[in-house]
Design a protein around this motif. Structure first.
Motif, PDB file in Angstrom:
ATOM      1  N   VAL A   1       6.704  -2.418 -10.158  1.00  0.00           N
ATOM      2  CA  VAL A   1       6.112  -2.212  -8.857  1.00  0.00           C
ATOM      3  C   VAL A   1       4.708  -1.776  -8.640  1.00  0.00           C
ATOM      4  N   THR A   2       4.097  -2.006  -7.760  1.00  0.00           N
ATOM      5  CA  THR A   2       2.886  -1.478  -7.195  1.00  0.00           C
ATOM      6  C   THR A   2       2.639  -0.745  -5.932  1.00  0.00           C
ATOM      7  N   GLY A   3       1.690  -0.137  -5.594  1.00  0.00           N
ATOM      8  CA  GLY A   3       1.257   0.725  -4.368  1.00  0.00           C
ATOM      9  C   GLY A   3       0.073   1.429  -4.371  1.00  0.00           C
ATOM     10  N   PHE A   4      -0.636   1.747  -3.238  1.00  0.00           N
ATOM     11  CA  PHE A   4      -1.849   2.601  -3.319  1.00  0.00           C
ATOM     12  C   PHE A   4      -2.039   3.354  -4.749  1.00  0.00           C
TER      13      PHE A   4
ATOM     14  N   CYS B   1       0.986  -1.305   0.037  1.00  0.00           N
ATOM     15  CA  CYS B   1      -0.058   0.071  -0.161  1.00  0.00           C
ATOM     16  C   CYS B   1       0.992   1.350   0.114  1.00  0.00           C
ATOM     17  N   HIS B   2       0.577   2.141   1.031  1.00  0.00           N
ATOM     18  CA  HIS B   2       1.307   3.405   1.077  1.00  0.00           C
ATOM     19  C   HIS B   2       2.754   3.202   1.575  1.00  0.00           C
ATOM     20  N   GLY B   3       3.281   2.019   1.803  1.00  0.00           N
ATOM     21  CA  GLY B   3       4.490   1.574   2.147  1.00  0.00           C
ATOM     22  C   GLY B   3       5.640   1.816   1.102  1.00  0.00           C
ATOM     23  N   ALA B   4       5.048   1.750   0.097  1.00  0.00           N
ATOM     24  CA  ALA B   4       5.687   2.021  -1.267  1.00  0.00           C
ATOM     25  C   ALA B   4       6.314   3.454  -1.294  1.00  0.00           C
ATOM     26  N   THR B   5       5.832   4.456  -0.548  1.00  0.00           N
ATOM     27  CA  THR B   5       6.463   5.763  -0.417  1.00  0.00           C
ATOM     28  C   THR B   5       8.030   5.602   0.213  1.00  0.00           C
ATOM     29  N   GLY B   6       8.315   4.476   0.947  1.00  0.00           N
ATOM     30  CA  GLY B   6       9.453   4.223   1.354  1.00  0.00           C
ATOM     31  C   GLY B   6      10.531   3.918   0.410  1.00  0.00           C
TER      32      GLY B   6
ATOM     33  N   GLU C   1       1.919   8.296  -9.312  1.00  0.00           N
ATOM     34  CA  GLU C   1       2.613   9.130 -10.373  1.00  0.00           C
ATOM     35  C   GLU C   1       4.210   9.312  -9.920  1.00  0.00           C
ATOM     36  N   GLU C   2       4.591   9.582  -8.685  1.00  0.00           N
ATOM     37  CA  GLU C   2       5.821   9.761  -8.168  1.00  0.00           C
ATOM     38  C   GLU C   2       6.613   8.476  -8.570  1.00  0.00           C
ATOM     39  N   LEU C   3       6.039   7.247  -8.335  1.00  0.00           N
ATOM     40  CA  LEU C   3       6.821   6.074  -8.874  1.00  0.00           C
ATOM     41  C   LEU C   3       7.281   5.840 -10.335  1.00  0.00           C
ATOM     42  N   ARG C   4       6.118   6.278 -11.148  1.00  0.00           N
ATOM     43  CA  ARG C   4       6.597   6.458 -12.443  1.00  0.00           C
ATOM     44  C   ARG C   4       7.311   7.439 -12.828  1.00  0.00           C
ATOM     45  N   LYS C   5       7.483   8.721 -12.064  1.00  0.00           N
ATOM     46  CA  LYS C   5       8.400   9.782 -12.486  1.00  0.00           C
ATOM     47  C   LYS C   5       9.784   9.345 -12.389  1.00  0.00           C
ATOM     48  N   LEU C   6      10.128   8.310 -11.342  1.00  0.00           N
ATOM     49  CA  LEU C   6      11.238   7.659 -10.902  1.00  0.00           C
ATOM     50  C   LEU C   6      11.755   6.572 -12.099  1.00  0.00           C
ATOM     51  N   GLY C   7      10.713   6.245 -12.942  1.00  0.00           N
ATOM     52  CA  GLY C   7      11.066   5.235 -14.024  1.00  0.00           C
ATOM     53  C   GLY C   7      10.551   3.850 -13.723  1.00  0.00           C
ATOM     54  N   ALA C   8       9.669   3.690 -12.566  1.00  0.00           N
ATOM     55  CA  ALA C   8       9.064   2.481 -12.244  1.00  0.00           C
ATOM     56  C   ALA C   8       8.094   2.159 -13.078  1.00  0.00           C
TER      57      ALA C   8
END
Length: 234
Positions: free
Chosen positions: A160-163, A137-142, A183-190
């Motif tokens: 990856v996935t997350g909320f 879930c939001h743990g992916a913020t880590g 969106e933040e994960l995608r910006k990093l190239g995930a």
């Protein structure tokens, strides 16, 4: 044969910055994982960015939520709940003591996980020493600010996935959260992926990186972590 150990990381944040909502650890994301790993014979410790007592998201304590998957039984267990009274600080943790790390969620993690240099360093060391890194879930913020020794984001090029943002809207928190995790994960190239429908259990494994989309995915993340741990000789 040494018993494998898992480090579980939880938030210290009790409320949102922009609104008055209370938050904290989503209890089921701890208990559902714990139940699976404990049955498999693994031992676990709980840590947090600054240590100490852990706030609980009040919505995770509703009668309906507590009735799901045995969360209520853990909530009634005084010995188990005492584990959240005085958690270890991340800075006190040694990677060498553990075989896997698991980041729980609850909206509180959006505020302290990405701000913890100790957590970022720990996550990179887990990953680069071939240990299992897992989130739900939001743990992916880590994962957002974790850089490997070559300077690249850990999540770049990873599945990856997350909320998800649709789930954030359905949870009526889109205006309250500080950023869009998807969106933040995608910006990093995930290579960010989701289940076909919001709130379905959904887990992605990319090597030693295991991520779950939402609270209902915690048990499945634990099952994936257990499988990997059992496949590696002690």
């Amino acid at each position: 044969m040494a018993k494998k150990r898992i480090l579980i990381v939880v938030t210290n944040v009790p409320e949102y910055d922009k609104v008055g909502y209370r938050t904290g650890l989503w209890l089921g994301e701890l208990t559902h994982f714990w139940d699976v790993a404990e049955r498999a014979g693994f031992s676990m410790d709980i840590a947090s960015p600054v240590g100490g007592r852990i706030p609980l998201d009040p919505e995770s304590l509703s009668h309906e939520v507590l009735a799901e998957l045995g969360t209520g039984e853990r909530y009634e267990d005084r010995e188990f709940m005492n584990l959240l009274e005085d958690t270890r600080r991340i800075s006190e943790v040694s990677v060498e003591d553990y075989d896997a790390i698991y980041l729980t969620g609850g909206h509180g993690v959006m505020f302290d996980f990405p701000q913890s240099q100790d957590l970022e360093t720990l996550m990179a060391r887990f990953y680069e020493s071939d240990r299992i890194v897992s989130t739900v879930c939001h743990g992916a913020t880590g994962l957002l600010n974790v850089r490997l020794s070559d300077g690249e984001p850990l999540v770049r090029g990873k599945r990856v996935t997350g909320f998800s943002w649709p789930e954030e809207k359905l949870a009526q928190r889109a205006r309250a959260v500080p950023y869009n995790l998807q969106e933040e994960l995608r910006k990093l190239g995930a290579d960010y992926r989701t289940a076909d429908r919001p709130f379905e259990s959904f887990v992605i494994e990319d090597g030693n990186l295991i991520t779950g989309q939402n609270p209902g995915s915690a048990a499945a993340v634990a099952e994936a972590v257990v499988r990997k741990l059992e496949a590696v000789p002690a």
